[in-house]
Scaffold this motif. Structure first.
Motif, short mmCIF file in Angstrom:
data_model
loop_
_atom_site.label_atom_id
_atom_site.label_comp_id
_atom_site.label_asym_id
_atom_site.label_seq_id
_atom_site.Cartn_x
_atom_site.Cartn_y
_atom_site.Cartn_z
N ASN A 1 0.94 -1.10 0.22
CA ASN A 1 0.04 0.14 0.07
C ASN A 1 0.80 1.44 0.07
N GLN A 2 1.12 1.69 -1.05
CA GLN A 2 1.90 2.96 -1.18
C GLN A 2 0.63 4.17 -1.16
N PRO A 3 0.84 5.09 -0.36
CA PRO A 3 0.12 6.09 -0.22
C PRO A 3 0.10 7.06 -1.28
N ILE A 4 -1.09 7.53 -1.62
CA ILE A 4 -1.16 8.64 -2.52
C ILE A 4 -1.09 10.08 -2.23
N LYS A 5 -0.14 10.87 -2.60
CA LYS A 5 -0.01 11.98 -2.25
C LYS A 5 -1.19 12.81 -2.38
N MET A 6 -1.63 13.69 -1.57
CA MET A 6 -2.97 14.59 -1.59
C MET A 6 -2.46 16.02 -1.32
N PHE A 7 -2.95 16.96 -2.22
CA PHE A 7 -2.63 18.19 -2.03
C PHE A 7 -4.14 19.06 -2.02
N LYS A 8 -4.09 20.22 -1.37
CA LYS A 8 -5.32 21.21 -1.36
C LYS A 8 -5.23 22.43 -1.49
N ASP A 9 -6.16 23.26 -1.80
CA ASP A 9 -6.19 24.62 -1.58
C ASP A 9 -6.48 24.79 -0.27
N PRO A 10 -5.49 25.71 0.38
CA PRO A 10 -5.91 25.89 1.78
C PRO A 10 -7.20 26.41 2.34
N GLY A 11 -7.89 27.18 1.35
CA GLY A 11 -9.17 27.50 1.34
C GLY A 11 -10.44 26.54 1.03
N LYS A 12 -10.03 25.47 0.73
CA LYS A 12 -11.06 24.34 0.17
C LYS A 12 -10.78 23.12 1.07
N ASP A 13 -11.28 23.30 2.25
CA ASP A 13 -11.20 22.03 3.05
C ASP A 13 -12.34 21.15 2.79
#
Length: 404
Positions: free
Chosen positions: A121-133
């Motif tokens: 299980n290789q984790p998927i990298k997740m990214f987000k816009d700080p204002g889009k929780d």
């Protein structure tokens, strides 16, 4: 009888004050029309998931990754809510998030799907816009749900296979291992391939709110809060003109004077709330809920709290300008903190807890629940908080006024 006479006199003064009329009756109706119409798209009025744009980076293709992207994220239940954009590199995805082109992003490891079936299980990298929780939370939940299902299927297949292999030499039965494992794998794979995605869009028994409904409740709660300053100024004006002093030395009981001032503010606040509800309902079609009794109770509780705060403010302040400046700023802070300007769900969790000090937070929450349809038990806490805060504020204000 003196109590009602004092209250009626204060109500007539407030009704003749054009500034009070514009501020407390006309402005909330105008702002409700503007905000409700302009920001209606922010609210999901049909109970569906909010729309989000997800960026993905896939370095290598495999069957499971394709299945997740096309059958899950772009399946029939999520296709209308999620828009996928593919990027070549992680850097490109990061730039797109910074520029606001996507709300959240996923970077898949090399041969991610093949690794899952092998138990890697290789984790998927997740990214987000700080204002889009919220969009990130939805995408994260869907991804984790899919990964957990596949991991469970893979582990179950290997475990059962190992058990069958170890039990064959001991058993006298003839078992076709290859056929059994193939059948098991197909059934478990069917479970993994199911359309369940971890996020289900359905009604919880409550009606979804429109933007117009939210901002009608929010503007009503905010502008009713202005009665704290208006009510306090009425008392301070009478104190500065010695009208209050003459009342204090008259045969009228002190409790009647305090009660009359409180009742005057309370009556005007109730009138304001009533006019606002009727005006927004007939002008903009705002649905305030099917239970009128609940709405009346919440309006009375909130009016009681605001009137008590007005008495307390009058007890501590001596100048009208001070009330205008400090009271005005205080109302704006409480309005922002209580969700009258921006929905509380957009605030960090810590700030949401601090918002409990704002009376309009409890009133707004209760009114929104009534609009969606709620039980009487659910209103016990906000109504109790508002009434108790009003009683405490009225008691403090009456003590301070005794000393002047």
């Amino acid at each position: 009888m003196s109590l009602f006479t004092i209250a009626w006199k204060d109500i007539k003064i407030r009704l003749k004050d054009r500034k009070s009329f514009i501020t407390l009756l006309l402005m909330p109706i105008i702002l409700t029309a503007i905000l409700g119409s302009a920001l209606s798209g922010v609210f999901s009025e049909n109970g569906s998931l909010p729309e989000l744009t997800a960026g993905v980076v896939v370095t290598s293709q495999d069957e499971l990754t394709d299945q997740f992207l096309h059958d899950t994220l772009q399946g029939k239940e999520l296709k209308e809510s999620i828009t996928l954009k593919k990027f070549k590199t992680e850097a490109d995805l990061r730039n797109a998030i910074e520029e606001g082109k996507v709300d959240a992003g996923l970077v898949f490891p090399d041969r991610w799907g093949e690794g899952l079936f092998k138990g890697e299980n290789q984790p998927i990298k997740m990214f987000k816009d700080p204002g889009k929780d919220l969009p990130f939370s939805i995408l994260s939940t869907i991804t984790e749900s899919f990964t957990n299902r596949v991991t469970t299927v893979s582990a179950a297949t290997r475990t059962v296979g190992e058990e069958l292999t170890s039990s064959v030499p001991v058993s006298n039965q003839s078992i076709d291992l290859s056929s059994t494992m193939k059948d098991l794998s197909e059934k478990l794979t069917t479970i993994a391939d199911s359309e369940a995605n971890g996020v289900v869009s359905e009604k919880d028994g409550k009606e979804p709110l429109s933007g117009m409904q939210y901002y009608a409740a929010a503007m009503g709660a905010m502008f009713i809060l202005f009665n704290t300053t208006m009510g306090a100024k009425t008392i301070i004006q009478e104190r500065n003109t010695d009208t209050l002093a003459r009342l204090m030395i008259s045969p009228i009981r002190h409790s009647s004077i305090i009660g009359g001032k409180f009742l005057g503010t309370l009556s005007f606040t109730i009138l304001q709330f009533t006019v606002f509800v009727f005006a927004t309902h007939f002008l903009f079609g705002v649905d305030w809920g099917s239970n009128v009794a609940q709405l009346v109770l919440m309006g009375l509780a909130y009016s009681f709290s605001v009137s008590g705060l007005a008495m307390m403010l009058a007890g501590f302040m001596t100048e009208e300008k001070t009330v205008d400046s400090i009271g005005g700023i205080g109302v704006q802070v409480l309005a922002l903190l209580g969700g009258s300007m921006i929905p509380l769900a957009s605030f960090p969790e810590t700030l949401q807890k601090v918002a409990g000090i704002a009376p309009n937070k409890w009133a707004l929450g209760g009114i929104l629940d009534i609009m969606k349809g709620t039980s009487w038990d659910a209103l016990t806490l906000p109504v109790t908080v508002l009434i108790l805060s009003g009683i405490v504020a009225l008691w403090i204000g009456s003590l301070k006024l005794k000393l002047r």
